[in-house]
Motif scaffolding. Structure first.
Motif, PDB file in Angstrom:
ATOM      1  N   ILE A 184     -33.295 -43.105  45.881  1.00 55.00           N
ATOM      2  CA  ILE A 184     -34.595 -43.399  45.267  1.00 55.00           C
ATOM      3  C   ILE A 184     -35.681 -43.608  46.316  1.00 55.00           C
ATOM      4  O   ILE A 184     -36.805 -43.131  46.171  1.00 55.00           O
ATOM      5  CB  ILE A 184     -34.487 -44.629  44.336  1.00 55.00           C
ATOM      6  CG1 ILE A 184     -33.623 -44.273  43.114  1.00 55.00           C
ATOM      7  CG2 ILE A 184     -35.863 -45.110  43.891  1.00 55.00           C
ATOM      8  CD1 ILE A 184     -33.351 -45.437  42.182  1.00 55.00           C
ATOM      9  N   LEU A 185     -35.353 -44.322  47.390  1.00 59.40           N
ATOM     10  CA  LEU A 185     -36.370 -44.637  48.407  1.00 59.40           C
ATOM     11  C   LEU A 185     -36.493 -43.558  49.484  1.00 59.40           C
ATOM     12  O   LEU A 185     -37.318 -43.672  50.376  1.00 59.40           O
ATOM     13  CB  LEU A 185     -36.036 -45.973  49.075  1.00 59.40           C
ATOM     14  CG  LEU A 185     -35.973 -47.200  48.164  1.00 59.40           C
ATOM     15  CD1 LEU A 185     -35.555 -48.421  48.957  1.00 59.40           C
ATOM     16  CD2 LEU A 185     -37.309 -47.451  47.498  1.00 59.40           C
ATOM     17  N   GLU A 186     -35.674 -42.526  49.389  1.00 55.09           N
ATOM     18  CA  GLU A 186     -35.607 -41.554  50.483  1.00 55.09           C
ATOM     19  C   GLU A 186     -36.668 -40.458  50.427  1.00 55.09           C
ATOM     20  O   GLU A 186     -36.756 -39.642  51.325  1.00 55.09           O
ATOM     21  CB  GLU A 186     -34.207 -40.920  50.545  1.00 55.09           C
ATOM     22  CG  GLU A 186     -33.126 -41.885  51.030  1.00 55.09           C
ATOM     23  CD  GLU A 186     -33.331 -42.315  52.488  1.00 55.09           C
ATOM     24  OE1 GLU A 186     -33.346 -41.445  53.355  1.00 55.09           O
ATOM     25  OE2 GLU A 186     -33.507 -43.525  52.733  1.00 55.09           O
TER      26      GLU A 186
ATOM     27  N   VAL B 194     -25.095 -47.535  39.245  1.00 55.13           N
ATOM     28  CA  VAL B 194     -26.498 -47.590  39.660  1.00 55.13           C
ATOM     29  C   VAL B 194     -26.716 -48.802  40.567  1.00 55.13           C
ATOM     30  O   VAL B 194     -27.341 -48.702  41.627  1.00 55.13           O
ATOM     31  CB  VAL B 194     -27.431 -47.636  38.427  1.00 55.13           C
ATOM     32  CG1 VAL B 194     -28.854 -47.988  38.838  1.00 55.13           C
ATOM     33  CG2 VAL B 194     -27.409 -46.294  37.692  1.00 55.13           C
ATOM     34  N   VAL B 195     -26.170 -49.943  40.188  1.00 55.92           N
ATOM     35  CA  VAL B 195     -26.294 -51.162  41.004  1.00 55.92           C
ATOM     36  C   VAL B 195     -25.742 -50.910  42.406  1.00 55.92           C
ATOM     37  O   VAL B 195     -26.408 -51.177  43.411  1.00 55.92           O
ATOM     38  CB  VAL B 195     -25.537 -52.348  40.360  1.00 55.92           C
ATOM     39  CG1 VAL B 195     -25.368 -53.502  41.352  1.00 55.92           C
ATOM     40  CG2 VAL B 195     -26.256 -52.821  39.104  1.00 55.92           C
ATOM     41  N   LEU B 196     -24.538 -50.362  42.479  1.00 57.80           N
ATOM     42  CA  LEU B 196     -23.893 -50.140  43.768  1.00 57.80           C
ATOM     43  C   LEU B 196     -24.723 -49.220  44.653  1.00 57.80           C
ATOM     44  O   LEU B 196     -24.937 -49.488  45.838  1.00 57.80           O
ATOM     45  CB  LEU B 196     -22.491 -49.532  43.546  1.00 57.80           C
ATOM     46  CG  LEU B 196     -21.665 -49.292  44.789  1.00 57.80           C
ATOM     47  CD1 LEU B 196     -21.282 -50.605  45.451  1.00 57.80           C
ATOM     48  CD2 LEU B 196     -20.407 -48.484  44.468  1.00 57.80           C
ATOM     49  N   LYS B 197     -25.225 -48.146  44.061  1.00 56.34           N
ATOM     50  CA  LYS B 197     -25.942 -47.165  44.871  1.00 56.34           C
ATOM     51  C   LYS B 197     -27.337 -47.638  45.260  1.00 56.34           C
ATOM     52  O   LYS B 197     -27.820 -47.307  46.342  1.00 56.34           O
ATOM     53  CB  LYS B 197     -25.983 -45.824  44.142  1.00 56.34           C
ATOM     54  CG  LYS B 197     -24.625 -45.133  44.224  1.00 56.34           C
ATOM     55  CD  LYS B 197     -24.585 -43.852  43.439  1.00 56.34           C
ATOM     56  CE  LYS B 197     -23.213 -43.204  43.549  1.00 56.34           C
ATOM     57  NZ  LYS B 197     -22.993 -42.235  42.464  1.00 56.34           N
ATOM     58  N   VAL B 198     -28.005 -48.393  44.384  1.00 55.89           N
ATOM     59  CA  VAL B 198     -29.314 -48.940  44.775  1.00 55.89           C
ATOM     60  C   VAL B 198     -29.113 -49.966  45.884  1.00 55.89           C
ATOM     61  O   VAL B 198     -29.885 -50.017  46.846  1.00 55.89           O
ATOM     62  CB  VAL B 198     -30.050 -49.569  43.572  1.00 55.89           C
ATOM     63  CG1 VAL B 198     -31.312 -50.296  44.029  1.00 55.89           C
ATOM     64  CG2 VAL B 198     -30.411 -48.501  42.552  1.00 55.89           C
TER      65      VAL B 198
END
Lengths: 329, 329
Positions: free
Chosen positions: A213-215, B230-234
């Motif tokens: 997301i931030l990339e 989603v939690v893990l990847k964020v």
């Protein structure tokens, strides 16, 4: 241009809100309407810029607190700074409204007082995250816990238009938050969203995973409000925890303290990059008028930046652009 | 104790896997079964500890690649290191299995080869996050994109038992990932989960928001596999982005470089705290045998730590404890 501010909303209200608004009036040459308890506002202005003809006071006797139930507060506190400001927006007395107050109440007020753009089923909360390659908009970050596919495609369209018209990107890219990049990944819901986005949105580039997301791969990430809210809060929590822990480690010994002192400049630049106050607030996108939600803990600088974002939204004709897009399709 | 390792799985296979496993055999006094292409394993061992009687080689001629479709790979590559290792676990020839290979294939193999604990509907992927006040387990981090309420209560029960029996916590706390702490927050699904957890789990302390996951309020956070992933990847993405950006800023000037050098010790301690390799892998909880998924980019140290986690699972009788809990209720 006329921008109204909810002076009574946020952890640092009213002082920091008034300070930020007064600074914005001078810096951006706009008319500011301070909505709230007039005697409190006057007290603060007395020490500052009371005679500035760009600053106007709009008296509102009630306050919506963070603990208030959103819908009840909007219905019963008719003379609250939030409701009064939103009514001004509805009536065309101002061009945009900014508040750091109760998010739920602002969303409820947006629906009941300001109203939706005709054709938009569900307005969304759209904060800007500090991506490595520029701002990233997250739509929806929590206005609609449960969504239909149609809501997601509208979020994508509105985010795309925001980046084209307000942020002046020629080709913004839109991604769907998912647990894998492949089309068949995720839940039944995300699979349907993928299909609908592919058909309806030329800027859609596919699924995006949380770690990207931030990339900078996309400027707009769309999700249902539940997922979006989880993303936002894990992002905030991780950043907060990491900086807190790093500070503890840096303060542990004399040498590391000196090191920290010498590298202070780097930390300042770094913090500026990841500081939410630098990026304005979250637009309540889909309402029939620009409403900006500033962070609850906003200081004067954050309020000034939220006002700058409101100005950009007015200049970029975000509402008209969304309406045009809806008419064309 | 006998632990088997998938020597062919992971970005750094086979060298780092063998290295980590050999170190673990010596340090933890266990028998290690290296499963993979025997000639490759022998080549590596020749330079190291070939005569160590604790190291055993199990030949497997095929490799499941990251690009392979999980279910097809498990069904067709019968002589892959992953399938061979899991069969050994199924047949009771080993006590636990560790792999850094294709996560989807490991999950599929877990279901088809090892099998579920009777009474557990859906096994889950349960990684350990580096919380500020100790480890935090996330169940499910992606094995089941769509879940039923019953799955969530089972995840909670299994996480609780892991912390009680493997981590030796007397009173672990369990939270449900949600977008607000109040019972009525979230989607219809999270509301039902809240109710069911409150009724079924004594360690359940309520909803937990994304920003509090690392803060130590709970040891086990449960979620459907979509939200958990989603939690893990964020979390991973934010941590990675922050450290990358901080490094860029620190390397910008001579002074900040010196500062960074002096505060190196702090960064090392900090990194150790947030380094996934320190925390072992993710247990595939709910399978009828301990299977640990090490991170795909695991080095020798990460493999060694994943093996340590496998040993703890065996010592803590995680499988038997879950079975007992199911029988009692």
């Amino acid at each position: 241009m006329k921008i109204a501010i909810d002076v009574m909303g946020g952890d640092n209200a009213p002082l920091e809100i008034v300070k930020g608004a007064v600074e914005a009036a001078d810096e951006y040459l706009i008319d500011i309407y301070l909505v709230g308890k007039s005697e409190e506002i006057e007290k603060i202005l007395d020490a500052k810029a009371f005679n500035n003809p760009r600053i106007h006071i709009v008296n509102a006797t009630e306050i919506i607190e963070n603990e208030d139930s959103p819908t009840i507060a909007i219905r019963t506190k008719k003379d609250s700074s939030m409701v009064v400001g939103m009514k001004m927006l509805k009536n065309g007395e101002i061009d945009a409204f900014v508040s750091a107050g109760n998010t739920g109440a602002l969303l409820a007020g947006g629906l009941f007082v300001v109203g939706r753009i005709k054709g938009i089923d569900r307005p969304a909360l759209a904060p800007i995250l500090p991506g490595r390659c520029g701002p990233v908009m997250l739509v929806d970050a929590g206005a609609n816990a449960e969504c239909k596919v149609r809501n997601i495609t509208q979020f994508a369209m509105m985010g795309e238009i925001y980046f084209k018209n307000v942020m002046k990107y020629e080709f913004p890219r839109v991604g769907l938050i998912n647990i894998g990049v492949e089309e068949e990944k995720g839940t039944e819901f995300t699979k349907e969203c993928y299909k609908a986005l592919k058909e309806s949105n030329k800027s859609f580039v596919g699924n995006i995973e949380g770690r990207d997301i931030l990339e900078g791969k996309v400027q707009v990430v769309v999700a249902d409000g539940f997922t979006g809210n989880v993303v936002l809060k894990v992002f905030e929590g991780t950043a907060m925890t990491i900086l807190k822990e790093l500070k503890i480690e840096l303060m542990r010994s004399f040498i590391t303290k000196i090191g920290a002192f010498l590298s202070k400049g780097a930390f300042t630049l770094f913090k500026k990059k990841f500081d939410y106050t630098e990026h304005g607030g979250a637009i309540l996108i889909g309402l029939n008028g620009p409403v900006i939600k500033a962070h609850g803990s906003s200081n004067a600088k954050a309020i000034k930046n939220a006002i700058r974002q409101a100005i950009k939204c007015v200049d970029g004709k975000i509402i008209e652009s969304i309406k045009n897009e809806l008419e064309e399709n």
